[in-house]
Design a protein around this motif. Structure first.
Motif, short mmCIF file in Angstrom:
data_model
loop_
_atom_site.label_atom_id
_atom_site.label_comp_id
_atom_site.label_asym_id
_atom_site.label_seq_id
_atom_site.Cartn_x
_atom_site.Cartn_y
_atom_site.Cartn_z
N LYS A 59 7.44 -24.24 -14.81
CA LYS A 59 7.10 -22.88 -15.22
C LYS A 59 7.18 -22.82 -16.75
CE LYS A 59 8.77 -20.59 -11.04
NZ LYS A 59 9.72 -19.58 -10.49
N THR A 60 6.04 -22.57 -17.37
CA THR A 60 5.97 -22.60 -18.83
C THR A 60 6.22 -21.21 -19.41
OG1 THR A 60 4.35 -24.38 -18.69
CG2 THR A 60 4.55 -23.25 -20.80
N ALA A 149 3.77 -19.02 -17.30
CA ALA A 149 4.42 -18.07 -16.40
C ALA A 149 4.86 -16.82 -17.13
CB ALA A 149 5.62 -18.73 -15.72
N LYS A 150 5.18 -16.98 -18.43
CA LYS A 150 5.70 -15.83 -19.16
C LYS A 150 5.50 -16.04 -20.66
CE LYS A 150 9.72 -12.76 -19.18
NZ LYS A 150 11.07 -12.52 -18.64
N PRO A 354 11.57 -11.85 -14.27
CA PRO A 354 10.15 -11.52 -14.41
C PRO A 354 9.88 -10.37 -15.37
CG PRO A 354 10.99 -10.65 -12.34
CD PRO A 354 12.11 -11.44 -12.95
N ASN A 357 7.31 -9.25 -19.78
CA ASN A 357 6.31 -10.32 -19.88
C ASN A 357 5.07 -9.80 -20.60
OD1 ASN A 357 4.84 -12.63 -19.54
ND2 ASN A 357 5.00 -12.68 -17.30
N TYR A 363 -3.81 -13.14 -16.02
CA TYR A 363 -3.04 -14.36 -15.80
C TYR A 363 -1.89 -14.11 -14.83
CZ TYR A 363 -5.57 -16.31 -19.79
OH TYR A 363 -6.55 -16.77 -20.63
N GLN A 364 -1.31 -12.92 -14.89
CA GLN A 364 -0.25 -12.60 -13.94
C GLN A 364 -0.78 -12.57 -12.51
OE1 GLN A 364 2.38 -9.34 -14.92
NE2 GLN A 364 2.11 -9.63 -17.13
N HIS A 367 -0.85 -16.00 -10.99
CA HIS A 367 0.45 -16.41 -10.43
C HIS A 367 0.74 -15.69 -9.12
CE1 HIS A 367 1.95 -19.06 -13.55
NE2 HIS A 367 1.49 -18.22 -14.47
N SER A 370 -1.29 -17.38 -6.55
CA SER A 370 -0.70 -18.69 -6.31
C SER A 370 0.56 -18.57 -5.46
CB SER A 370 -0.37 -19.37 -7.63
OG SER A 370 0.25 -20.61 -7.43
N SER A 371 1.37 -17.54 -5.74
CA SER A 371 2.59 -17.33 -4.94
C SER A 371 2.24 -17.01 -3.51
CB SER A 371 3.44 -16.21 -5.55
OG SER A 371 3.83 -16.53 -6.87
#
Length: 552
Positions: A59-60, A149-150, A354, A357, A363-364, A367, A370-371
């Motif tokens: 997680k970047t 990720a953030k 979380p 951010n 982009y969120q 994720h 993806s989750s």
């Protein structure tokens, strides 16, 4: 990733329960693109991700630190979520001078708690940046197929480093001075949240450039290179008051320190003024401690000089106690020597909440999808595993039942065989019982065998083991062995026996033609001891019988 304008510092952190382990760390310099060379941020990122394949699965978290960034405290009355978002948005727009541009900024906020000065209000840390400054970084990462990720202001991530300090209470007001290469960042925390921040245009390179100036000593001009200046900073630091009479490559350390004094005074003056401004703003709030991070913090004697100038305890930030470094002792020592320049990237790697951010919503959503996909895949995996376990359990039960059935069938077959054997044994037993009954009946009808058996049992020599007894009449015996025994018997018995054995005559004087009613007995046995003469033993036995009075 601590991504500044001059360099990218990165750190890969793995959480193992309550422990932390540094898997990789480093620093890559970003230079301006020149003809024949491409050292831009894009190339630097390609090198970082190609050398660290583990980054593709991590997680970047990206730290922002530029002029187009706003971090401030705001107090708002009780508002619903939509009104609160609008208030924070307008506050960031005003600070960035982007009012009226709906899509010009990205923002977020974190609640702190009730406002002690305005009852009913709540304090928030509001922060934001121009979308352009964020999209530039996300686009470069997307080129490497990495979705961050953030994205968070670096100064806000420092609260994670604050939590690792062992001697800081939650209510203390603590400061961090991040001394970078070109500039420094001063941040004050209160109750674990950013309370004040200020950028100071003094960095570690200013000290290096001061050392590279010309020193005149004993009529000779001495000038150090940039590399020599770096060595001097690490070995001697700010030498005034600590190195009287010492020399460095032909020049007194005090002379070199004199060249560094203007830079040191600028730095300490800016820090001192910022502390005074903060105290005035907060009504006399006192900073309990100031911690140093950044590459410029490695300047020797800097904490002592700052502590004297600003009249406040100043310390180098310690390495967290629960932090381990993979790669052995050499790698661990290398990390400790470069900890100060990687402290900000460590604080970013520790960011796990979380909230707060600045990553754009598009982009969120990536994720989020993806989750969802991960949860779907996990559900499918669990379903498949459940089906496999059910199949295995059913198969095991079926195999167990088949084994039990086979065992029961074997037992049933054995039971049938046992029944047949029992019936056969019962039949044999009945036959034997019938034969024994007939023998008993014959014995009862004829007293002679009983008399003989009683006689033998009483007078049998003690050294003879009986093996066979035969009872019969003289006419019925044809065995030569028996006839020989009879001859021996007649010889031993003598005349008295002959008289007893003589056939009686009839009243008419004629011979009785009836067969003899004498009982003949044949005894066979084995002597336990050696017998010298069998005939003598037989004679002794016969005499014992005669004297017993049992014979008729």
């Amino acid at each position: 990733m601590d991504w500044g304008g001059q360099s990218v510092k990165y750190l890969l952190l793995r959480r193992i329960g309550s422990r932390l382990r540094v898997e990789s760390f480093g620093r890559a310099q970003i230079r301006q693109k020149t003809e024949g060379a491409d050292d831009t941020a894009g190339r630097v990122l390609r090198q970082i991700f190609s050398q660290n394949r583990q980054f593709n699965k991590a997680k970047t978290v990206i730290g922002l630190d530029n002029a187009n960034l706003v971090v401030k405290r705001e107090t708002f009355p009780a508002l619903n979520k939509k009104e609160l978002q609008q208030s924070a948005f307008f506050s960031v727009q005003r600070e960035l001078n982007k009012e009226g541009e709906e899509a010009a900024v990205t923002y977020d906020f974190i609640p702190i708690g009730p406002d002690s000065h305005t009852p009913g209000n709540t304090e928030y840390v509001v922060f934001g940046a121009t979308e352009e400054s964020i999209l530039v970084k996300t686009a470069l990462l997307m080129n490497e197929k990495i979705v961050p990720a953030k994205i968070i202001p670096s100064i806000m991530a420092l609260r994670n480093l604050l939590a690792t300090l062992p001697t800081v209470a939650a209510t203390d007001a603590v400061g961090f001075l991040d001394i970078g290469s070109q500039k420094s960042l001063l941040v004050f925390f209160k109750n674990g949240q950013v309370d004040f921040s200020r950028e100071i245009i003094v960095g570690g390179d200013d000290f290096s450039r001061a050392i590279t100036g010309t020193v005149f000593h004993e009529g000779r001009a001495i000038q150090y290179s940039y590399e020599e200046a770096q060595i001097f900073k690490g070995k001697y630091g700010y030498p005034l008051g600590y190195s009287e009479g010492m020399m460095y490559r032909g020049a007194p350390l005090t002379e070199v320190g004199t060249m560094m004094r203007p830079v040191m005074e600028r730095l300490t003056g800016e820090v001192h003024r910022s502390i005074g401004f903060y105290r005035d703003k907060t009504g006399g709030q006192k900073i309990s401690k100031l911690y140093l991070i950044g590459g410029g913090a490695k300047l020797k004697h800097l904490p002592e000089v700052l502590s004297e100038k600003i009249e406040m305890p100043v310390f180098l930030t310690p390495v967290p106690k629960n932090l381990r470094v993979s790669g052995g002792k050499e790698r661990e020592k290398a990390f400790e020597s470069r900890f100060y320049e990687n402290a900000m990237s460590l604080s970013l790697a520790l960011e796990s909440t979380p909230a707060g951010n600045l990553l754009p919503k598009a982009y969120q959503r990536i994720h989020t999808i993806s989750s969802i996909q991960k949860y779907v895949n996990l559900a499918l995996f669990v379903g498949v595993m459940t089906a496999c376990l059910f199949h295995y359990s059913t198969h095991s039960r079926l195999s167990s039942l088949k084994t039990r059935i086979v065992t029961m069938e074997k037992r049933a077959a054995e039971s049938k065989n046992n029944v047949r054997r029992y019936d056969a044994c019962s039949g044999d037993r009945e036959k034997q019982s019938a034969a024994l009954k007939r023998i008993n009946e014959k014995i009862v009808q004829n007293e002679a065998p009983i008399q003989v058996l009683r006689l033998i049992s009483q007078k049998l020599p003690h050294d003879l083991r009986l093996t066979d007894v035969t009872i019969g009449s003289e006419q019925g015996w044809v065995s030569e062995e028996v006839r020989t025994m009879l001859g021996v018997f007649k010889e031993v018995a003598g005349s008295g026996d002959e008289k007893k054995k003589a056939k009686p005559k009839t009243k008419t004087g004629s011979e009785d033609t009836k067969p003899s009613n004498q009982i003949l007995v044949s005894i066979k046995g084995k002597s336990r001891a050696s017998i010298p003469d069998v005939r003598i033993s037989v004679a002794e036995f016969m005499i014992a019988l005669e004297n017993s009075g049992l014979l008729e």
